[in-house]
Design a protein around this motif. Structure first.
Motif, mmCIF file in Angstrom:
data_model
loop_
_atom_site.group_PDB
_atom_site.id
_atom_site.type_symbol
_atom_site.label_atom_id
_atom_site.label_comp_id
_atom_site.label_asym_id
_atom_site.label_seq_id
_atom_site.Cartn_x
_atom_site.Cartn_y
_atom_site.Cartn_z
ATOM 1 N N LEU A 420 53.795 60.770 12.289
ATOM 2 C CA LEU A 420 52.948 59.928 13.134
ATOM 3 C C LEU A 420 51.522 59.831 12.613
ATOM 4 N N GLU A 421 50.995 60.922 12.079
ATOM 5 C CA GLU A 421 49.617 60.890 11.579
ATOM 6 C C GLU A 421 49.475 59.870 10.459
ATOM 7 N N SER A 422 50.445 59.820 9.553
ATOM 8 C CA SER A 422 50.397 58.848 8.464
ATOM 9 C C SER A 422 50.602 57.431 8.968
ATOM 10 N N LEU A 423 51.532 57.243 9.911
ATOM 11 C CA LEU A 423 51.776 55.901 10.455
ATOM 12 C C LEU A 423 50.525 55.357 11.132
ATOM 13 N N VAL A 424 49.885 56.198 11.952
ATOM 14 C CA VAL A 424 48.660 55.768 12.618
ATOM 15 C C VAL A 424 47.551 55.540 11.592
ATOM 16 N N GLY A 425 47.448 56.436 10.610
ATOM 17 C CA GLY A 425 46.402 56.316 9.591
ATOM 18 C C GLY A 425 46.531 55.053 8.772
ATOM 19 N N ILE A 426 47.740 54.739 8.316
ATOM 20 C CA ILE A 426 47.952 53.546 7.489
ATOM 21 C C ILE A 426 47.765 52.274 8.307
ATOM 22 N N THR A 427 48.302 52.250 9.541
ATOM 23 C CA THR A 427 48.136 51.065 10.398
ATOM 24 C C THR A 427 46.669 50.799 10.677
ATOM 25 N N GLY A 428 45.923 51.850 10.991
ATOM 26 C CA GLY A 428 44.502 51.674 11.270
ATOM 27 C C GLY A 428 43.700 51.318 10.041
ATOM 28 N N ALA A 429 44.030 51.953 8.909
ATOM 29 C CA ALA A 429 43.239 51.757 7.693
ATOM 30 C C ALA A 429 43.414 50.360 7.100
ATOM 31 N N TYR A 430 44.563 49.742 7.282
ATOM 32 C CA TYR A 430 44.797 48.420 6.694
ATOM 33 C C TYR A 430 44.696 47.304 7.736
ATOM 34 N N ALA A 431 45.733 47.125 8.552
ATOM 35 C CA ALA A 431 45.707 46.039 9.530
ATOM 36 C C ALA A 431 44.597 46.247 10.554
ATOM 37 N N GLY A 432 44.409 47.506 11.006
ATOM 38 C CA GLY A 432 43.343 47.778 11.967
ATOM 39 C C GLY A 432 41.970 47.477 11.401
ATOM 40 N N VAL A 476 29.098 44.547 7.655
ATOM 41 C CA VAL A 476 30.457 44.793 8.170
ATOM 42 C C VAL A 476 31.502 44.348 7.152
ATOM 43 N N LEU A 477 31.288 43.183 6.526
ATOM 44 C CA LEU A 477 32.248 42.678 5.540
ATOM 45 C C LEU A 477 32.324 43.609 4.320
ATOM 46 N N ILE A 478 31.172 44.043 3.844
ATOM 47 C CA ILE A 478 31.162 44.971 2.697
ATOM 48 C C ILE A 478 31.855 46.276 3.083
ATOM 49 N N TRP A 479 31.561 46.773 4.281
ATOM 50 C CA TRP A 479 32.187 48.012 4.751
ATOM 51 C C TRP A 479 33.704 47.850 4.847
ATOM 52 N N GLY A 480 34.144 46.731 5.428
ATOM 53 C CA GLY A 480 35.575 46.506 5.598
ATOM 54 C C GLY A 480 36.312 46.448 4.272
ATOM 55 N N PHE A 486 38.807 52.061 -0.811
ATOM 56 C CA PHE A 486 38.790 53.520 -0.710
ATOM 57 C C PHE A 486 40.154 54.073 -0.307
ATOM 58 N N VAL A 487 40.736 53.506 0.747
ATOM 59 C CA VAL A 487 42.019 54.005 1.247
ATOM 60 C C VAL A 487 43.113 53.818 0.205
ATOM 61 N N THR A 488 43.132 52.653 -0.436
ATOM 62 C CA THR A 488 44.153 52.388 -1.459
ATOM 63 C C THR A 488 44.004 53.349 -2.633
ATOM 64 N N ALA A 489 42.771 53.547 -3.099
ATOM 65 C CA ALA A 489 42.534 54.463 -4.217
ATOM 66 C C ALA A 489 42.922 55.891 -3.835
ATOM 67 N N ASN A 490 42.642 56.287 -2.603
ATOM 68 C CA ASN A 490 42.972 57.618 -2.141
ATOM 69 C C ASN A 490 44.481 57.828 -2.124
ATOM 70 N N ILE A 491 45.213 56.810 -1.670
ATOM 71 C CA ILE A 491 46.674 56.902 -1.629
ATOM 72 C C ILE A 491 47.238 57.001 -3.041
#
Length: 498
Positions: A420-432, A476-480, A486-491
């Motif tokens: 669940l932690e990964s599912l929530v993390g990936i959903t939030g990090a990309y689509a969220g 906000v756009l730069i942050w997004g 960041f998330v993709t590189a981390n994965i």
């Protein structure tokens, strides 16, 4: 959720709206936050939680501003339509050619940026009285590519939502029922680590039990995807009450253990390896932008709506911090469960069986009521994405294909993993990330541009965001986009190490 213009519904006071927003935001994501706090360290977690709460508040004000701009444009279009109808009546009653020419000149003048709306006394043209959903705002302010990207983003988010729900219920049932059989009685949350291949009931392994529960969950709730369901007021009251009882119980029980000197947690200050999941969990836990039209529009007095939203975010930030800090100091990091409620199903922590089962099965009740609603919302977004003006779908496509492509993918994801932690993390990090940051920023930019074109540069939106400078939109756009990288590189780096 992402459709068009819908009924406003029964009006309520600003403080009732504040409660509704609190209940919407504080949901499943909060149950996975303690584990994310533990893996990232308390100091890093607190700083990131505060920063992401601030970012979410900023983009919430962007959506409110876009809602006001959309209401203004709808009013102006209706005024123009009435004017055209009146002119048609005048022309049919008989007018001279010179009158037509004069009227034509007047029309051309009216197509320029107009301040006449304000002069005619329509000071409330930006009042939010019609519920314009995000999908309709995207259609008004974005081009065709932007609209398709919007629907793609919200569909992916809803798929992630359904996958999380489809996994959370069987996980809770597996943990509770497997712990009360054989030698595992009352041992959930006591530090014992179980593998999916461990026995549950006789020859049935834990992973088998999980998949049996997943099959039962799908068979019981899946058919609702093929029909229309609505969230009744009484169902909302019941689930909100259960949620509050569960969260308050967990905080009190953790504080009691800490006060008695039974705390086992020794959280670290920072662990950079846990930031990826923490980021996704925090984004997911502050998600409300997609439902703001349903929450904000029925508020009777919207003069101070941004201040009320800010108060809501401060309360939610305090609540998340209290829940997470009591958790990481009460339990050892390695014993914190993905679903925090499962830490309270151990006899040594709670002697009352009723409370143990209530907390252990709490996600089952609340998530089961939300699953059909999210599924129907996703199905309707698929229909809207492929809808063509004036066209209708064949019965098989409408009643079979769309519900099937809604239900099958998240169930397959839940079948393959219950992390669940990964599912929530990936959903939030990309689509969220897209829904919470990028879409609101683009809505604010495009709505401001359209407002200036239609109403003139001197017109001020009464619900203009406090972050009105264009710097904030760029930020906000730069942050997004940076978060995506960041998330993709981390994965990728994490997988390469494995």
């Amino acid at each position: 959720m992402a459709g068009g213009i819908t009924d406003t519904g029964e009006l309520y006071s600003p403080y009732v709206g504040l409660v509704y927003m609190f209940n919407l935001i504080v949901g499943t994501g909060a149950l996975t936050m303690p584990k994310a706090f533990a893996t990232a360290g308390w100091l890093v977690s607190l700083i990131l939680l505060m920063f992401l709460g601030f970012m979410s508040y900023m983009t919430t004000t962007f959506v409110v501003e876009a809602m006001a701009a959309a209401n203004a444009q709808l009013r102006w279009k209706r005024m123009e339509k009435r004017k055209e109808d009146d002119e048609d009546e005048d022309s049919s009653s008989g007018v001279s050619d010179s009158d037509v020419l004069l009227q034509d000149g007047y029309e051309r003048a009216e197509t320029r940026p107009i301040l006449s709306v304000q002069r005619r006394g329509s000071a409330n043209i930006f009042e939010i009285t019609e519920r314009v959903e995000m999908g309709q705002m995207a259609s008004m302010f974005f081009n065709k590519v932007g609209v398709n990207l919007f629907y793609f983003c919200i569909i992916i988010y809803l798929y992630g939502d359904l996958a999380i729900y489809a996994a959370a219920v069987p996980v809770s049932l597996m943990q509770v029922t497997c712990s009360v059989t054989g030698n595992h009685s009352c041992s959930v949350g006591d530090g014992t680590k179980y593998n999916d291949t461990d026995k549950c009931w006789g020859p049935i392994r834990r992973i088998d039990a999980y998949r049996l529960y997943l099959a039962a969950f799908t068979l019981l709730l899946g058919p609702f995807t093929f029909f229309n369901v609505q969230k009744t007021k009484y169902l909302q009251i019941m689930t909100s009450l259960m949620r509050w009882i569960a969260f308050i119980l967990m905080i009190i029980l953790a504080l009691i253990r800490i006060s008695r000197g039974q705390a086992e947690g020794h959280p670290s200050m920072a662990q950079l390896s846990g930031i990826r999941n923490l980021f996704g969990v925090c984004v997911y836990s502050f998600m409300c932008q997609h439902s703001l039209p349903s929450l904000i529009t029925p508020i009777s007095k919207k003069k101070h709506v941004n201040k009320l939203v800010l108060l809501d975010y401060i309360l939610i930030l305090a609540f998340y911090s209290l829940l997470s800090f009591t958790a990481i100091y009460c339990f050892r990091n390695d014993t914190l469960m993905d679903m925090y409620t499962l830490n309270f199903t151990n006899c040594e922590i709670i002697s009352m069986a009723f409370i143990r089962y209530f907390l252990g099965l709490f996600p089952v009740f609340t998530i089961s009521t939300n699953f059909p609603i999210i599924a129907v919302t996703l199905r309707n977004n698929w229909k809207t994405l492929f809808h063509r003006e004036g066209g209708t779908y064949p019965w098989v496509v409408d009643r079979i294909v769309f519900p099937s492509i809604t239900l099958i993918p998240p169930v397959l994801v839940a079948f393959c993993t219950h992390d669940l932690e990964s599912l929530v993390g990936i959903t939030g990090a990309y689509a969220g990330n897209g829904i919470q940051y990028l879409i609101p920023a683009f809505l604010a930019y495009c709505s401001r541009k359209d407002t200036q074109l239609v109403f003139g540069s001197g017109t001020v939106n009464k619900h203009l965001s406090p972050f009105r400078h264009s710097f904030w939109i760029v930020f906000v756009l730069i942050w997004g986009f940076s978060c995506f990288v960041f998330v993709t590189a981390n994965i990728v780096l994490s997988e390469s190490k494995l």
